[in-house]
Design a protein around this motif. Structure first.
Motif: not given
Length: 160
Positions: A11-22, A42-57
């Motif tokens: 859809c063009g929206h971007t989501s971010t997953q964090w890897n936290y350090c100690p 990290a470098n931005i990557q394309e995702s095959t997962q559905k957009c996590p935004l609830k109001d994403c049409l």
């Protein structure tokens, strides 16, 4: 060091997953983890997962489904309409000052557009009146529309 992994969805929206350090801290008041002071992206990557935004049409379209533009009645699989407008738009190139006529619709999917399941059955329609006020809101059936415009199965991606 904490690392953010941004992902661009279809859809063009971007989501971010964090890897936290100690060194990352958990805020008990908010219930959120706060990245350390040396966080990087990290470098931005394309995702095959559905957009996590609830109001994403775009997320509302079932896999293999499509949408019909409320402006030009074009059948689309991407987030913006790739069909031709009836009346062209005069566009000026800011770099050269040259102007030209643009026939591409480029309407972004909105609540006025109809969403269809892969089998062609209406999945979601907001009930808004369409521009042409046709019987079902379209000048022709979605099947006729796709024949008229040819095979448009490739995805056209935009970034929000």
């Amino acid at each position: 060091m904490c690392v953010a992994h941004p992902r661009v969805h279809d859809c063009g929206h971007t989501s971010t997953q964090w890897n936290y350090c100690p060194s990352a801290r958990f805020n008990q008041r908010t219930g959120l983890t706060e990245a350390c002071g040396g966080a990087t992206d990290a470098n931005i990557q394309e995702s095959t997962q559905k957009c996590p935004l609830k109001d994403c049409l775009y997320r509302s379209i079932p896999t293999g489904g499509y949408w019909v533009c409320c402006q030009c009645n074009g059948t689309n699989h991407g987030t913006s309409c790739i069909f031709h407008r009836q009346e062209p738009l005069r566009v000026t190139n800011p770099a050269t000052g040259e102007s030209f006529l643009d026939y591409t619709c480029l309407h972004m999917m909105c609540r006025g557009c109809a969403l269809y399941s892969p089998d062609g059955s209406l999945f979601i329609n907001s009930g808004k009146k369409r521009k042409d006020n046709g019987k079902d809101g379209r000048k022709s059936s979605h099947k006729d529309s796709s024949k008229k415009h040819g095979d448009r199965s490739s995805r056209h991606r935009t970034h929000a």
